[in-house]
Design an enzyme around this catalytic site. Structure first.
Site, mmCIF file in Angstrom:
data_model
loop_
_atom_site.group_PDB
_atom_site.id
_atom_site.type_symbol
_atom_site.label_atom_id
_atom_site.label_comp_id
_atom_site.label_asym_id
_atom_site.label_seq_id
_atom_site.Cartn_x
_atom_site.Cartn_y
_atom_site.Cartn_z
ATOM 1 N N GLY A 247 -1.660 5.838 -3.807
ATOM 2 C CA GLY A 247 0.002 5.970 -3.842
ATOM 3 C C GLY A 247 0.480 5.145 -2.608
ATOM 4 O O GLY A 247 -0.323 4.329 -2.267
ATOM 5 N N ASN A 248 1.772 5.483 -2.502
ATOM 6 C CA ASN A 248 2.351 4.723 -1.462
ATOM 7 C C ASN A 248 3.188 5.728 -0.460
ATOM 8 O O ASN A 248 3.362 6.827 -1.001
ATOM 9 C CB ASN A 248 2.980 3.699 -2.027
ATOM 10 C CG ASN A 248 4.371 3.867 -2.942
ATOM 11 O OD1 ASN A 248 5.182 4.458 -2.469
ATOM 12 N ND2 ASN A 248 4.069 3.603 -4.212
ATOM 13 N N LYS A 249 4.087 4.933 0.328
ATOM 14 C CA LYS A 249 4.720 5.956 1.307
ATOM 15 C C LYS A 249 6.080 6.482 0.688
ATOM 16 O O LYS A 249 7.046 7.201 1.657
ATOM 17 C CB LYS A 249 5.174 5.269 2.752
ATOM 18 C CG LYS A 249 3.412 5.264 3.435
ATOM 19 C CD LYS A 249 3.787 4.476 4.687
ATOM 20 C CE LYS A 249 2.814 4.530 5.767
ATOM 21 N NZ LYS A 249 3.059 3.767 7.032
ATOM 22 N N SER A 250 6.379 5.953 -0.287
ATOM 23 C CA SER A 250 8.171 6.395 -0.690
ATOM 24 C C SER A 250 8.272 7.711 -0.738
ATOM 25 O O SER A 250 7.352 8.500 -1.566
ATOM 26 C CB SER A 250 8.063 5.585 -2.143
ATOM 27 O OG SER A 250 9.372 5.875 -2.601
#
Ligand code: C5P
Length: 452
Positions: A247-250
Site C-alpha cells: 500500500g502507500n501513505k495516501s
C-alpha cells in the site's frame, strides 16, 4: 430507463439482488433474466419480488409477445452480473439458445458484463480472447475484483461490488435523459409472464443502504452546475496473499476535499476511491475499489461521460506478479521470499489517450507527489511529468520531511501545491487546508471551462 439484468450461474448471483435494488431505487424499470443454472443459486421468486415484475428464462413463455426480440429491442441498457466464462463465450460467439443470449443478440444499446469466476477460468486463453472480442465491439467488460473466491483460492475472479457495477452502468447511460419512474404504464416493458407477484421473503431483501446513489434533490447552483466531475482518491492496495498487501501513505483527504469542493460548486461528482482514512462525502456517487487494475476499469468506464477528470488517487506503480492463494509462511529452514513486481498501467495516460481517441471534450487534472534529487528539483520533475502524461493541469506537491523533519503532505490536513498547465500558463500556487487547496483547483477548473 429500461434495464435488463442478466444473471449468470455463479455463487455471486446473490450480490445481484443488491445491484437490482440500486437500479430500482434510482428509478429504473428492471427486467431480470436469470439463466437456468443461476436459478440454482437464487430462485425466480426472489427476482420477481425484488423487481416487482414476473421473471422467466424461457423463450417459449408468452410467445405472443415475442419476448426474445422485444426485451432486447426495448432495453436501454443490459447488465450481466455475474457473467460466467460460459456467458462471455456465448456472447462473443453470438449464441442464442436461451432468453438471455437472444436478448444480448438483439441489443442495440450499451451492454455491460461484470465477470465472476475462478482465476484460472478468467486467465484462460479462451476467456481472454472472448473478453477481447467483446471489448473490441464496444461492450464494457469490467475486470473482476481480486480477493477471496468461493473455495480456499484467492485471485482475480470476484464479482465487482454492486456499487461499482451500478456506477459503471450509470456512466454508460448517463448521457441519456433522466430515469423514468417504475410503472406499468405504456413505455415500461410488459411482464414476461402472467404469474402473480410474490412477496419478498424477508431474508433475501438486501438491507444495506444504497451508498452510491446521490441525493440529487440537494443540487447546488454554482460555477460547476451540470458538470460531471470524476475524482479518484485514496491509495490502492495490491494484494500479496489473503492477508497482506502493498500500500502507500495516501489518506484520501485531498481527494475527499476535492469532491466536497466540486459538490459545493454544483458539480455532479463521481468519487472512485481506494481505501481512505476519511469518509466519502455525502452527495457524490461513490465507487470503492482496492487495486490499481480495479481503479483502471472503473475510471475508464466512468471517464467516458465525464466533463472533468481529477486523478488524485495514489496509484501503485507496481503490483506483485503473483498473489499467493495461502498466507505466505515464514519457515525457519527456508529462504526469505522474493517478491517479483510487475508494472501497473498508467491510468492517467490511458484516460488522456481515450479522450483523444473519442475526440472527447474533457479537462484532465493529474496529481504529482514529487521529491527533488541531485538530478533536478521537484519542479523540474513535475514539468517533465505534465508533458509525459499529457494532462491539462498537474497539481504538484513536494512530499517528504519539511524543515521540522515531519512529513509535509501524506496524512496531513494542510497542503502546499503548485498547479502547472500544459498550455504553458503561469503556475498557480495554493497554500492552506486541503479544502482550501481543493477550492483553488476547482476555481481554476471552472475558469478553464468558462473560457471554453
Ligand atoms: O507517475 P506518478 O505516480 O507520479 O503520477 C501521478 C499521477 O498519475 C496521479 O494523478 C495519479 O493518480 C496518476 N497515476 C495513474 N496510474 C498510475 C500511476 C499514477 O493514473 N499507475
Amino acid at each position: 430507463m429500461n434495464i435488463v439484468l442478466g444473471v449468470g450461474g455463479g455463487i455471486a448471483a446473490y450480490k445481484s439482488a443488491l445491484l437490482l435494488r440500486l437500479f430500482t431505487e434510482a428509478g429504473h424499470a428492471v427486467t431480470v433474466i436469470p439463466t437456468e443454472a443461476s436459478t440454482k443459486f437464487v430462485g425466480v421468486a426472489t427476482w420477481e419480488a425484488l423487481s416487482g415484475r414476473p421473471v422467466t428464462n424461457d423463450v417459449f413463455d408468452s410467445v405472443d409477445q415475442v419476448n426474445h426480440v422485444r426485451i432486447g429491442h426495448e432495453a436501454d441498457l443490459i447488465v450481466v452480473a455475474p457473467a460466467t466464462a460460459d456467458l462471455l463465450a456465448k456472447a462473443a460467439g453470438g449464441h442464442a439458445n436461451d432468453l438471455l443470449t437472444t436478448t444480448l443478440l438483439m441489443a442495440r444499446g450499451p451492454v455491460l458484463f461484470a465477470p465472476a469466476m475462478h482465476t484460472e477460468m478468467w486467465q484462460h486463453a479462451s476467456t481472454v480472447a472472448n473478453v477481447a472480442t467483446l471489448r473490441s465491439r464496444g461492450v464494457l467488460v469490467l475486470d473482476p475484483a481480486v480477493g477471496r473466491l468461493t473455495g480456499p483460492d484467492t485471485g482475480p475472479g470476484r464479482l465487482p461490488e454492486p456499487e461499482e457495477i451500478f456506477a459503471a452502468a450509470m456512466a454508460l447511460i448517463s448521457d441519456v435523459p433522466d430515469a423514468t419512474p417504475v410503472t406499468e404504464d405504456a413505455g415500461s416493458p410488459a411482464p414476461l409472464s402472467t404469474e402473480p407477484e410474490v412477496a419478498a421473503p424477508a431474508a433475501v431483501v438486501p438491507t444495506e443502504p444504497a451508498a452510491s446513489v446521490p441525493d440529487t434533490s440537494k443540487r447546488i447552483n454554482g460555477p460547476l452546475s451540470g458538470v460531471r466531475v470524476l475524482i479518484t482518491a485514496g491509495g490502492t492496495r495490491e494484494p500479496l496473499d489473503p492477508v497482506r498487501y502493498l500500500g502507500n501513505k495516501s489518506s484520501g483527504k485531498q481527494g475527499v476535499a476535492l469532491a466536497e469542493a466540486a459538490l459545493a460548486a454544483g458539480a455532479d461528482v463521481i468519487l472512485i476511491h481506494a481505501p481512505m482514512e476519511v469518509p466519502a462525502p455525502a452527495g457524490a456517487s461513490i465507487q470503492r475499489i482496492e487495486t490499481a487494475l480495479e481503479l483502471r476499469s472503473a475510471t475508464l468506464a466512468a471517464s467516458a461521460t465525464a466533463d472533468v477528470v481529477i486523478m488524485a488517487a495514489a496509484v501503485a506503480d507496481f503490483r506483485p506478479a503473483n498473489i499467493s492463494t495461502g498466507k505466505i509462511k515464514k519457515r525457519d529452514n527456508a529462504d526469505d521470499p522474493i517478491i517479483r513486481l510487475v508494472r501497473n498501467p498508467d491510468i492517467l495516460v490511458e484516460v488522456v489517450a481515450h479522450r483523444a481517441a473519442q475526440n472527447q471534450k474533457q479537462l484532465i487534472v493529474g496529481f504529482a507527489a514529487e521529491t527533488g534529487d541531485d538530478q533536478g528539483d521537484a519542479q523540474a520533475y513535475a514539468q517533465q511529468k505534465i508533458v509525459r502524461k499529457g494532462c491539462d493541469l498537474l497539481v504538484v506537491n513536494e512530499v517528504g520531511p519539511g524543515d521540522s523533519g515531519d512529513e509535509r503532505v501524506f496524512g496531513q490536513d494542510t497542503n502546499h501545491v503548485e498547479i502547472l498547465s500544459l498550455d504553458g500558463a503561469s503556475p498557480v500556487q495554493s497554500d492552506g487546508s486541503k479544502r482550501e487547496v481543493a477550492d483553488a483547483v476547482v476555481h481554476l477548473i471552472a475558469q478553464r471551462l468558462a473560457a471554453g
